[in-house]
Scaffold this motif. Structure first.
Motif, PDB file in Angstrom:
ATOM      1  N   ILE A   1       0.778  -2.455  -6.377  1.00 14.93           N
ATOM      2  CA  ILE A   1       0.659  -1.636  -5.375  1.00 14.93           C
ATOM      3  C   ILE A   1      -0.707  -0.917  -5.153  1.00 14.93           C
ATOM      4  O   ILE A   1      -1.327  -0.503  -6.381  1.00 14.93           O
ATOM      5  CB  ILE A   1       1.774  -0.258  -5.514  1.00 14.93           C
ATOM      6  N   HIS A   2      -1.428  -0.953  -4.136  1.00 16.93           N
ATOM      7  CA  HIS A   2      -2.860  -0.254  -3.792  1.00 16.93           C
ATOM      8  C   HIS A   2      -2.456   0.976  -3.138  1.00 16.93           C
ATOM      9  O   HIS A   2      -1.853   1.207  -2.275  1.00 16.93           O
ATOM     10  CB  HIS A   2      -3.660  -1.262  -2.989  1.00 16.93           C
ATOM     11  N   SER A   3      -3.266   1.999  -3.259  1.00 19.36           N
ATOM     12  CA  SER A   3      -3.275   3.315  -2.775  1.00 19.36           C
ATOM     13  C   SER A   3      -3.745   3.246  -1.130  1.00 19.36           C
ATOM     14  O   SER A   3      -3.218   4.006  -0.535  1.00 19.36           O
ATOM     15  CB  SER A   3      -4.114   4.179  -3.344  1.00 19.36           C
ATOM     16  N   HIS A   4      -4.616   2.160  -1.074  1.00 19.80           N
ATOM     17  CA  HIS A   4      -4.949   1.687   0.354  1.00 19.80           C
ATOM     18  C   HIS A   4      -5.595   0.486   0.632  1.00 19.80           C
ATOM     19  O   HIS A   4      -5.878  -0.108  -0.545  1.00 19.80           O
ATOM     20  CB  HIS A   4      -5.984   3.035   0.677  1.00 19.80           C
ATOM     21  N   LEU A   5      -6.163   0.121   1.803  1.00 19.70           N
ATOM     22  CA  LEU A   5      -6.360  -0.976   2.371  1.00 19.70           C
ATOM     23  C   LEU A   5      -7.524  -0.645   3.287  1.00 19.70           C
ATOM     24  O   LEU A   5      -6.994   0.191   4.191  1.00 19.70           O
ATOM     25  CB  LEU A   5      -5.438  -2.098   2.605  1.00 19.70           C
ATOM     26  N   ILE A   6      -8.725  -1.327   3.160  1.00 24.14           N
ATOM     27  CA  ILE A   6      -9.743  -1.163   4.424  1.00 24.14           C
ATOM     28  C   ILE A   6      -9.868  -2.569   5.048  1.00 24.14           C
ATOM     29  O   ILE A   6     -10.383  -3.489   4.293  1.00 24.14           O
ATOM     30  CB  ILE A   6     -11.008  -0.389   3.884  1.00 24.14           C
TER      31      ILE A   6
ATOM     32  N   LEU B   1       1.480   4.140   7.042  1.00 26.26           N
ATOM     33  CA  LEU B   1       2.804   3.618   7.172  1.00 26.26           C
ATOM     34  C   LEU B   1       3.805   4.751   6.666  1.00 26.26           C
ATOM     35  O   LEU B   1       3.479   5.059   5.522  1.00 26.26           O
ATOM     36  CB  LEU B   1       2.834   2.435   6.333  1.00 26.26           C
ATOM     37  N   ASN B   2       4.855   5.069   7.504  1.00 29.99           N
ATOM     38  CA  ASN B   2       5.725   5.925   6.934  1.00 29.99           C
ATOM     39  C   ASN B   2       7.025   5.392   6.712  1.00 29.99           C
ATOM     40  O   ASN B   2       7.818   5.079   7.789  1.00 29.99           O
ATOM     41  CB  ASN B   2       5.844   7.099   8.205  1.00 29.99           C
TER      42      ASN B   2
ATOM     43  N   VAL C   1       0.964  -1.104   0.012  1.00 29.69           N
ATOM     44  CA  VAL C   1       0.055   0.038   0.066  1.00 29.69           C
ATOM     45  C   VAL C   1       0.867   1.114  -0.003  1.00 29.69           C
ATOM     46  O   VAL C   1       1.757   1.487   0.720  1.00 29.69           O
ATOM     47  CB  VAL C   1      -1.031   0.147   1.180  1.00 29.69           C
ATOM     48  N   SER C   2       0.559   2.068  -1.052  1.00 29.49           N
ATOM     49  CA  SER C   2       1.357   3.314  -0.843  1.00 29.49           C
ATOM     50  C   SER C   2       0.516   4.280  -1.589  1.00 29.49           C
ATOM     51  O   SER C   2      -0.062   4.089  -2.748  1.00 29.49           O
ATOM     52  CB  SER C   2       2.419   3.362  -1.625  1.00 29.49           C
ATOM     53  N   ALA C   3       0.276   5.542  -1.088  1.00 28.84           N
ATOM     54  CA  ALA C   3      -0.630   6.800  -1.609  1.00 28.84           C
ATOM     55  C   ALA C   3       0.284   7.432  -2.678  1.00 28.84           C
ATOM     56  O   ALA C   3      -0.269   7.959  -3.481  1.00 28.84           O
ATOM     57  CB  ALA C   3      -0.930   7.654  -0.319  1.00 28.84           C
ATOM     58  N   ASN C   4       1.588   7.289  -2.672  1.00 27.22           N
ATOM     59  CA  ASN C   4       2.386   8.183  -3.483  1.00 27.22           C
ATOM     60  C   ASN C   4       3.214   7.295  -4.533  1.00 27.22           C
ATOM     61  O   ASN C   4       3.867   7.867  -5.495  1.00 27.22           O
ATOM     62  CB  ASN C   4       3.299   8.826  -3.027  1.00 27.22           C
ATOM     63  N   LEU C   5       3.131   5.845  -4.516  1.00 28.90           N
ATOM     64  CA  LEU C   5       4.008   5.078  -5.473  1.00 28.90           C
ATOM     65  C   LEU C   5       2.980   4.254  -6.014  1.00 28.90           C
ATOM     66  O   LEU C   5       2.111   3.621  -5.565  1.00 28.90           O
ATOM     67  CB  LEU C   5       5.018   4.240  -4.631  1.00 28.90           C
TER      68      LEU C   5
ATOM     69  N   ILE D   1       3.247   5.790   2.924  1.00 27.37           N
ATOM     70  CA  ILE D   1       3.983   6.974   1.873  1.00 27.37           C
ATOM     71  C   ILE D   1       5.459   6.793   2.111  1.00 27.37           C
ATOM     72  O   ILE D   1       5.712   6.018   3.213  1.00 27.37           O
ATOM     73  CB  ILE D   1       3.607   8.384   2.280  1.00 27.37           C
ATOM     74  N   SER D   2       6.120   7.059   1.078  1.00 28.75           N
ATOM     75  CA  SER D   2       7.460   6.747   1.158  1.00 28.75           C
ATOM     76  C   SER D   2       8.220   8.094   0.340  1.00 28.75           C
ATOM     77  O   SER D   2       7.505   8.619  -0.728  1.00 28.75           O
ATOM     78  CB  SER D   2       7.683   5.659   0.295  1.00 28.75           C
TER      79      SER D   2
END
Length: 176
Positions: free
Chosen positions: A16-21, A73-74, A7-11, A34-35
């Motif tokens: 790769i998923h932008s998010h997970l619920i 996650l940072n 999961v990554s908002a910026n990659l 984010i990374s």
């Protein structure tokens, strides 16, 4: 074991998923990450790297509207994380970095912030509890990993599969 999505908002890129619920004990938990995008001269074909703050603002707002709690996650994007926390929509930050000491969870702009240990040398367990007024408390525990830990066939298989996939991806992307 369940699949472990990236999961990554910026990659952005394959897998790769932008998010997970996740629904857990009657709570909906939104997870994103984010990374740091890395040096601009290093290109990874098939993947895009956006600014972590700009990309995460959209994803975090969506998760805050759809879930009870938001976990971010940072990975080495601490400046962007601190700015995101000022919006009040992130409840928990899990930071990965080269931490070798044990630090207790702390609060930053109302969110609980915990740090993982360097290179998976310790197994981390984070227990979050909610109170009636929707506030969170955290208990963070680390377990040293060494050769006395019994091997688990499922986990070994998952790690071996991941290693094979990474080698194949590396070969496909960077071999002549």
């Amino acid at each position: 074991p369940p699949p472990l999505p990236l999961v990554s908002a910026n990659l952005q890129g394959p897998g790769i998923h932008s998010h997970l619920i996740v629904d857990h004990h009657g709570q909906r938990i939104g997870i994103s990450g984010i990374s740091q995008p890395g040096h601009i001269s290093i290109a990874t074909p098939g993947y895009a790297r956006a600014d972590p703050l700009e990309a995460a603002q959209v994803v975090i707002a969506q998760l805050a509207a759809e879930t009870d709690f938001v976990v971010l996650l940072n990975n080495n994007a601490t400046a962007a994380t601190k700015k995101l926390l000022k919006g009040g929509q992130v409840d928990v930050v899990i930071e990965t970095a080269k931490h070798r000491g044990f630090e207790l969870p702390f609060r930053q702009s109302g969110a609980i912030w915990v740090r993982s240990y360097d290179q998976g040398l310790r197994l981390g367990e984070l227990r979050l509890r909610t109170s009636e007024e929707h506030s969170l408390t955290a208990h963070d525990r680390k377990i040293d990993l060494d050769s006395s830990m019994p091997s688990q066939a499922e986990m070994t298989s998952l790690a071996n599969d991941a290693e094979r996939e990474l080698k194949a991806l590396d070969k496909a992307l960077f071999s002549p």
